[in-house]
Write an enzyme that holds these catalytic residues in place. Structure first.
Site, PDB file in Angstrom:
ATOM      1  N   THR A  63       0.853  -1.196   0.000  1.00  0.00           N
ATOM      2  CA  THR A  63       0.000   0.000   0.000  1.00  0.00           C
ATOM      3  C   THR A  63       0.889   1.247   0.000  1.00  0.00           C
ATOM      4  OG1 THR A  63      -1.742  -1.191   1.166  1.00  0.00           O
ATOM      5  CG2 THR A  63      -1.842   1.216   1.250  1.00  0.00           C
ATOM      6  N   ASN A 109      -6.332  -9.882  -7.169  1.00  0.00           N
ATOM      7  CA  ASN A 109      -6.256 -10.609  -5.900  1.00  0.00           C
ATOM      8  C   ASN A 109      -7.446 -11.533  -5.663  1.00  0.00           C
ATOM      9  OD1 ASN A 109      -6.984  -7.728  -5.791  1.00  0.00           O
ATOM     10  ND2 ASN A 109      -7.799  -8.224  -3.769  1.00  0.00           N
ATOM     11  N   GLN A 165       0.119  -9.667  -6.371  1.00  0.00           N
ATOM     12  CA  GLN A 165      -0.344 -11.056  -6.515  1.00  0.00           C
ATOM     13  C   GLN A 165       0.351 -11.778  -7.666  1.00  0.00           C
ATOM     14  OE1 GLN A 165      -2.110 -12.537  -4.308  1.00  0.00           O
ATOM     15  NE2 GLN A 165      -3.073 -10.869  -3.158  1.00  0.00           N
ATOM     16  N   GLY A 185       6.045  -8.346   0.925  1.00  0.00           N
ATOM     17  CA  GLY A 185       6.681  -9.561   1.441  1.00  0.00           C
ATOM     18  C   GLY A 185       5.695 -10.610   1.920  1.00  0.00           C
ATOM     19  N   HIS A 186       4.621 -10.146   2.581  1.00  0.00           N
ATOM     20  CA  HIS A 186       3.780 -11.144   3.260  1.00  0.00           C
ATOM     21  C   HIS A 186       2.935 -11.994   2.318  1.00  0.00           C
ATOM     22  CE1 HIS A 186      -0.355  -9.190   3.530  1.00  0.00           C
ATOM     23  NE2 HIS A 186       0.364  -8.162   3.120  1.00  0.00           N
ATOM     24  N   THR A 193      14.374   4.588   9.548  1.00  0.00           N
ATOM     25  CA  THR A 193      15.298   3.468   9.776  1.00  0.00           C
ATOM     26  C   THR A 193      14.720   2.180   9.194  1.00  0.00           C
ATOM     27  OG1 THR A 193      16.105   4.542  11.746  1.00  0.00           O
ATOM     28  CG2 THR A 193      16.557   2.184  11.569  1.00  0.00           C
ATOM     29  N   CYS A 222      -9.439  -7.203   2.748  1.00  0.00           N
ATOM     30  CA  CYS A 222      -9.759  -5.845   3.171  1.00  0.00           C
ATOM     31  C   CYS A 222     -11.236  -5.533   3.001  1.00  0.00           C
ATOM     32  CB  CYS A 222      -8.948  -4.840   2.368  1.00  0.00           C
ATOM     33  SG  CYS A 222      -7.255  -5.319   2.187  1.00  0.00           S
TER      34      CYS A 222
HETATM   35  N1  PLP Z   1      -2.512  -4.955  -3.973  1.00  0.00           N
HETATM   36  C1  PLP Z   1      -3.020  -6.200  -4.043  1.00  0.00           C
HETATM   37  C2  PLP Z   1      -3.367  -6.759  -5.394  1.00  0.00           C
HETATM   38  C3  PLP Z   1      -3.227  -6.950  -2.884  1.00  0.00           C
HETATM   39  O1  PLP Z   1      -3.720  -8.181  -2.969  1.00  0.00           O
HETATM   40  C4  PLP Z   1      -2.883  -6.372  -1.631  1.00  0.00           C
HETATM   41  C5  PLP Z   1      -3.156  -7.097  -0.391  1.00  0.00           C
HETATM   42  O2  PLP Z   1      -4.092  -7.878  -0.292  1.00  0.00           O
HETATM   43  C6  PLP Z   1      -2.343  -5.091  -1.621  1.00  0.00           C
HETATM   44  C7  PLP Z   1      -2.171  -4.400  -2.801  1.00  0.00           C
HETATM   45  C8  PLP Z   1      -1.923  -4.434  -0.338  1.00  0.00           C
HETATM   46  O3  PLP Z   1      -0.753  -5.044   0.148  1.00  0.00           O
HETATM   47  P1  PLP Z   1      -0.187  -4.686   1.583  1.00  0.00           P
HETATM   48  O4  PLP Z   1      -1.002  -5.453   2.548  1.00  0.00           O
HETATM   49  O5  PLP Z   1       1.229  -5.146   1.579  1.00  0.00           O
HETATM   50  O6  PLP Z   1      -0.301  -3.229   1.758  1.00  0.00           O
END
Ligand code: PLP
Length: 401
Positions: A74, A152, A180, A201-202, A238, A326
């Site tokens: 984000t 996503n 994705q 990363g996650h 940092t 989300c």
């Molecule tokens: N963009 C896409 C296509 C995503 O699937 C996601 C998270 O679900 C994001 C952006 C946001 O990623 P982050 O949680 O690292 O901000």
């Protein structure tokens, strides 16, 4: 406790044990600030350099300095969009799509309120874009194109390389939200025409709270966070050193497992899909089944509520999702399903199953075994379903409208 089957890897992933191991020393002996000019700092600085190279390799970036570490995708996307708007202060238009992640959609809505013109490309019933419409919008009034690589919710891939090339020909900056796609398909940003690329990363077995923004060398850029000179002055603050080191390890592993994605994971995803669709009538795959990332399967179960399916799946030890993490929690069908014009009797019942390299065949067999009974049970309560078949929906439309 019953073992849970985790099929929500597009929301987040389990951290690779090798990434955990790599980051642990940074919480104890190697705690220095990488900017410090002493051995503690040097030690960590050297580790960040290695991690940056590994992350750059995963997307095919030539120079590791093209990778800026951020806190999440984000932040990367927000930085990319604001950077382009500042660089091209005279250009007041942005091109995006109707099916982006809220990270892009919400910011674009905000920009619209500030006076920018946002062009949102529509998708067809398979979630595909019209490239002619896209080309017709490219002009010297456009500050940035920002389009996701893989969706996503459905996994559908957009033709990013072609779109970036068209933007380049018209001298328009191009950013892609590749959250994705990275680690799921082989990427090579070099010579691609992509100016900026966001990822996180996650979603690829690194910890939460670490993201990256690729900015091609030579692309004009303005930082979002100003202050210290970290990240060559392009993102002050940092560094999250431990997570960056873990991200490096996860990126290396993701690259090594790209074939697993195209092989084992795809086979399991296809088995899951076939197994469910063979047993459950009035269900179909959303998005573009022939052009999507291998780990994702989004099935619309007609005449039932996605939230109810999720609850019953959860009771059976299966974790999935209805829409993006989300947006789940809202009873409105997701904006992606709405954009694809999925009929309301199906859009409410979409479930996303997203696999990872940790998913096993035994788990998939279990899910195939439990889903049909869950749908049958819920349809027994559905106002649109009677005696094993759907009612005449036409009769309901006026009451629902
Ligand atoms: N963009 C896409 C296509 C995503 O699937 C996601 C998270 O679900 C994001 C952006 C946001 O990623 P982050 O949680 O690292 O901000």
């Amino acid at each position: 406790m019953k073992k849970t089957i985790y099929l929500d890897n597009n929301a987040t992933t389990k951290v690779d044990p090798m990434a955990v191991e790599a980051m642990l020393p940074l919480f104890s002996q190697q705690f220095g600030n990488p900017s410090s000019i002493h051995s503690f700092g040097d030690q960590v600085g050297a580790k960040l350099k290695v991690a940056r190279r590994k992350v750059a390799d995963l997307i095919g970036a030539l120079h590791e300095s093209e990778v800026i570490f951020t806190s999440c995708a984000t932040e990367s996307t927000t930085t990319a969009i604001y950077s382009a708007l500042k660089v091209h202060a005279d250009r007041k238009e942005v091109i995006t799509t109707t099916v982006e992640h809220p990270a892009t959609l919400d910011l674009c809505e905000h920009l619209e309120r500030e006076g920018y013109t946002i062009h949102r490309l529509k998708v067809n019933k398979k979630g595909q874009l019209d490239l002619q419409e896209y080309s017709s919008l490219l002009s010297d009034k456009v500050a940035l194109v920002t389009v996701m690589w893989a969706n996503n919710e459905t996994g559908t891939l957009f033709p990013i390389l072609e779109m970036a090339k068209l933007a380049k020909e018209k001298g328009v900056m191009f950013h892609t939200d590749a959250v994705q796609a990275v680690g799921k398909i082989p990427l090579d940003v070099q010579d691609s025409g992509i100016d900026m690329l966001s990822f996180s990363g996650h979603k690829l077995h690194a910890p939460k709270g670490i993201g990256a923004l690729y900015v091609r060398r030579g692309v004009r850029y303005r930082p979002l966070l100003r202050g210290g000179h970290q990240e060559r002055g392009r993102r002050a603050g940092t560094e999250n050193s431990a997570s960056i080191v873990a991200f490096g390890m996860a990126a290396e592993q993701a690259e090594l497992h790209l074939e697993t994605m195209a092989g084992k994971i795809k086979i399991l995803r296809d088995k899951l899909e076939k197994g469910i669709l063979e047993q459950v009538p009035h269900a179909f795959v959303t998005g573009d089944p022939d052009n999507r990332v291998a780990n994702t399967c989004n099935i619309a179960f007609e005449y039932v509520e996605g939230e109810a399916i999720l609850m019953l799946l959860n009771q059976q030890g299966v974790a999935a999702s209805s829409g993006s993490a989300c947006t789940s929690g809202s009873l409105e069908p997701s904006h992606v399903m709405q954009a694809m014009q999925i009929p309301f009797t199906a859009a409410h019942g979409t479930i996303r199953f997203s696999l990872s390299r940790y998913t096993t065949e035994k788990e998939i067999d279990k899910v195939i075994a439990v889903v049909p009974a869950i749908i049958e049970r819920l349809r027994a309560f559905s106002p649109y379903w009677k005696d094993g078949k759907p009612l005449d929906i036409e009769a309901f439309e006026p009451a629902v409208a």
